[in-house]
Design a protein around this motif. Sequence first.
Motif, mmCIF file in Angstrom:
data_model
loop_
_atom_site.group_PDB
_atom_site.id
_atom_site.type_symbol
_atom_site.label_atom_id
_atom_site.label_comp_id
_atom_site.label_asym_id
_atom_site.label_seq_id
_atom_site.Cartn_x
_atom_site.Cartn_y
_atom_site.Cartn_z
ATOM 1 N N ARG A 156 0.860 -1.189 0.000
ATOM 2 C CA ARG A 156 0.000 0.000 0.000
ATOM 3 C C ARG A 156 0.886 1.225 0.000
ATOM 4 O O ARG A 156 1.884 1.279 0.701
ATOM 5 N N GLN A 157 0.499 2.223 -0.806
ATOM 6 C CA GLN A 157 1.275 3.456 -0.906
ATOM 7 C C GLN A 157 0.381 4.634 -0.487
ATOM 8 O O GLN A 157 -0.750 4.746 -0.961
ATOM 9 N N LEU A 158 0.917 5.489 0.370
ATOM 10 C CA LEU A 158 0.197 6.682 0.817
ATOM 11 C C LEU A 158 0.943 7.909 0.304
ATOM 12 O O LEU A 158 2.113 8.112 0.643
ATOM 13 N N THR A 159 0.265 8.714 -0.498
ATOM 14 C CA THR A 159 0.877 9.907 -1.084
ATOM 15 C C THR A 159 0.545 11.128 -0.252
ATOM 16 O O THR A 159 -0.624 11.360 0.093
ATOM 17 N N VAL A 160 1.558 11.917 0.071
ATOM 18 C CA VAL A 160 1.390 13.122 0.879
ATOM 19 C C VAL A 160 0.863 14.253 0.007
ATOM 20 O O VAL A 160 1.420 14.567 -1.046
ATOM 21 N N MET A 161 -0.216 14.868 0.470
ATOM 22 C CA MET A 161 -0.770 16.056 -0.176
ATOM 23 C C MET A 161 -0.727 17.200 0.835
ATOM 24 O O MET A 161 -1.421 17.154 1.852
ATOM 25 N N HIS A 162 0.114 18.187 0.589
ATOM 26 C CA HIS A 162 0.201 19.330 1.498
ATOM 27 C C HIS A 162 -1.015 20.209 1.274
ATOM 28 O O HIS A 162 -1.207 20.772 0.191
ATOM 29 N N MET A 163 -1.846 20.339 2.297
ATOM 30 C CA MET A 163 -3.129 21.044 2.202
ATOM 31 C C MET A 163 -3.222 22.081 3.318
ATOM 32 O O MET A 163 -3.989 21.919 4.272
ATOM 33 N N PRO A 164 -2.452 23.164 3.251
ATOM 34 C CA PRO A 164 -2.485 24.162 4.322
ATOM 35 C C PRO A 164 -3.814 24.919 4.354
ATOM 36 O O PRO A 164 -4.596 24.873 3.401
ATOM 37 N N GLY A 165 -4.028 25.618 5.441
ATOM 38 C CA GLY A 165 -5.255 26.383 5.645
ATOM 39 C C GLY A 165 -5.684 26.285 7.084
ATOM 40 O O GLY A 165 -5.742 27.271 7.805
ATOM 41 N N HIS A 166 -5.960 25.064 7.531
ATOM 42 C CA HIS A 166 -6.251 24.843 8.954
ATOM 43 C C HIS A 166 -4.996 25.114 9.773
ATOM 44 O O HIS A 166 -5.039 25.737 10.830
ATOM 45 N N SER A 167 -3.883 24.614 9.287
ATOM 46 C CA SER A 167 -2.565 24.927 9.838
ATOM 47 C C SER A 167 -1.591 24.962 8.667
ATOM 48 O O SER A 167 -1.911 24.509 7.572
ATOM 49 N N ARG A 168 -0.384 25.462 8.895
ATOM 50 C CA ARG A 168 0.526 25.624 7.763
ATOM 51 C C ARG A 168 1.151 24.318 7.296
ATOM 52 O O ARG A 168 1.630 24.222 6.176
ATOM 53 N N GLY A 169 1.129 23.303 8.157
ATOM 54 C CA GLY A 169 1.692 22.020 7.762
ATOM 55 C C GLY A 169 0.676 20.916 7.614
ATOM 56 O O GLY A 169 1.040 19.733 7.616
ATOM 57 N N SER A 170 -0.593 21.258 7.465
ATOM 58 C CA SER A 170 -1.633 20.234 7.345
ATOM 59 C C SER A 170 -1.445 19.405 6.077
ATOM 60 O O SER A 170 -1.154 19.938 5.003
ATOM 61 N N ILE A 171 -1.613 18.099 6.225
ATOM 62 C CA ILE A 171 -1.523 17.204 5.081
ATOM 63 C C ILE A 171 -2.718 16.263 5.044
ATOM 64 O O ILE A 171 -3.376 16.018 6.059
ATOM 65 N N CYS A 172 -2.981 15.746 3.854
ATOM 66 C CA CYS A 172 -3.823 14.571 3.664
ATOM 67 C C CYS A 172 -2.915 13.452 3.170
ATOM 68 O O CYS A 172 -1.867 13.705 2.567
ATOM 69 N N LEU A 173 -3.310 12.222 3.417
ATOM 70 C CA LEU A 173 -2.624 11.058 2.863
ATOM 71 C C LEU A 173 -3.590 10.347 1.934
ATOM 72 O O LEU A 173 -4.699 9.974 2.342
ATOM 73 N N HIS A 174 -3.173 10.179 0.686
ATOM 74 C CA HIS A 174 -4.055 9.638 -0.343
ATOM 75 C C HIS A 174 -3.609 8.233 -0.732
ATOM 76 O O HIS A 174 -2.493 8.040 -1.212
ATOM 77 N N ASP A 175 -4.479 7.289 -0.497
ATOM 78 C CA ASP A 175 -4.275 5.922 -0.966
ATOM 79 C C ASP A 175 -4.961 5.828 -2.334
ATOM 80 O O ASP A 175 -6.163 5.576 -2.424
ATOM 81 N N LYS A 176 -4.188 6.052 -3.380
ATOM 82 C CA LYS A 176 -4.767 6.133 -4.732
ATOM 83 C C LYS A 176 -5.376 4.814 -5.170
ATOM 84 O O LYS A 176 -6.442 4.791 -5.805
ATOM 85 N N ASP A 177 -4.714 3.705 -4.858
ATOM 86 C CA ASP A 177 -5.192 2.408 -5.333
ATOM 87 C C ASP A 177 -6.552 2.054 -4.750
ATOM 88 O O ASP A 177 -7.385 1.432 -5.422
ATOM 89 N N HIS A 178 -6.772 2.431 -3.486
ATOM 90 C CA HIS A 178 -8.038 2.106 -2.825
ATOM 91 C C HIS A 178 -8.996 3.299 -2.787
ATOM 92 O O HIS A 178 -10.088 3.197 -2.215
ATOM 93 N N LYS A 179 -8.571 4.432 -3.338
ATOM 94 C CA LYS A 179 -9.389 5.650 -3.404
ATOM 95 C C LYS A 179 -9.854 6.101 -2.022
ATOM 96 O O LYS A 179 -11.014 6.473 -1.810
ATOM 97 N N ILE A 180 -8.911 6.053 -1.079
ATOM 98 C CA ILE A 180 -9.174 6.471 0.297
ATOM 99 C C ILE A 180 -8.355 7.715 0.593
ATOM 100 O O ILE A 180 -7.177 7.794 0.230
ATOM 101 N N LEU A 181 -8.965 8.694 1.252
ATOM 102 C CA LEU A 181 -8.265 9.906 1.667
ATOM 103 C C LEU A 181 -8.295 10.011 3.187
ATOM 104 O O LEU A 181 -9.363 10.074 3.795
ATOM 105 N N PHE A 182 -7.115 9.996 3.806
ATOM 106 C CA PHE A 182 -6.987 10.290 5.233
ATOM 107 C C PHE A 182 -6.793 11.803 5.325
ATOM 108 O O PHE A 182 -5.727 12.324 4.984
ATOM 109 N N SER A 183 -7.824 12.505 5.774
ATOM 110 C CA SER A 183 -7.878 13.956 5.549
ATOM 111 C C SER A 183 -7.434 14.800 6.732
ATOM 112 O O SER A 183 -7.355 16.036 6.605
ATOM 113 N N GLY A 184 -7.136 14.191 7.885
ATOM 114 C CA GLY A 184 -6.767 15.004 9.036
ATOM 115 C C GLY A 184 -7.834 16.050 9.321
ATOM 116 O O GLY A 184 -9.032 15.770 9.253
ATOM 117 N N ASP A 185 -7.399 17.273 9.624
ATOM 118 C CA ASP A 185 -8.356 18.356 9.876
ATOM 119 C C ASP A 185 -8.523 19.266 8.673
ATOM 120 O O ASP A 185 -9.134 20.330 8.776
#
Length: 272
Positions: A156-185
């Motif tokens: 399984r591969q988790l791709t880091v997506m830097h998604m600032p706004g809530h905080s400056r270092g906020s990230i999501c982790l995207h499991d592309k193969d399973h189409k799952i997004l671990f979105s944090g805040d």
Amino acid sequence: SALEWFAHKPLGGGIFWIQERFYESGNRANIWLVRGSQRDVVIDAGLGLRSLPDYVRASGLLEPAQGAGPRPLLAVATHVHFDHSGGLQHFEEVAVHSAEAAALLRGDNYETVTWLSDREVARPPRPGWRARQFRVPPVRPTRLLQEGDVISLGDRQLTVMHMPGHSRGSICLHDKDHKILFSGDVVYDGSMIDWLPYSRISDYVASCQRLMELVDRGLVEKVLPGHFNIFGAERLYRLASNYISQAGVCHKVSACAMKSIASIALRVANSR
């Protein structure tokens, strides 16, 4: 004990949903354990009042396949706010976005927005414990994350997506193969918070546009967020588009005022 403090629910596919049973607050973060063939990952770590690694081991969640040795365990913080990062102290391997690594290293309880009350902790971790004593301790990250990095679990591969706004270092982790997004805040099924120290509305709008693009391209079917319940692509699109539509001048003025109040309150609370 750690076994009492946490509880978990299997979601299938090697993913487990873990929560802190006695932290009774809307700030209680979801903790995700993702098992891989070569590495296991814990996404966010809770308050840290009990050892999360002790729990996942004692509860059998890390049992290796027959004849295999134990796999490395990596804790990934979607951001360093206290409800997600307090438990990082118990892990040997810790990953965080580079924008917030310094705050974690120095135990900056202003940037981690540490704000905990006695009434939120139904069972104190020890006699005489008080919430005002709680701090996120300094933790040295062993891996600094950037946009596009891939965390490999083997199968399984988790791709880091830097998604600032809530905080400056906020990230999501995207499991592309399973189409799952671990979105944090970055997004959860509730009001998005953009009035904390280092929040920025313009960044949040851009991040929401990226979330909508993921849905448009059919790359996300399930969102495992930092708080509250799991939801699907349609709800993700609606939450992101609603934020963008409401991020006008009035919202910016209101958020600026709230940020000022929050900043003062946090500096007072964390100066004690």
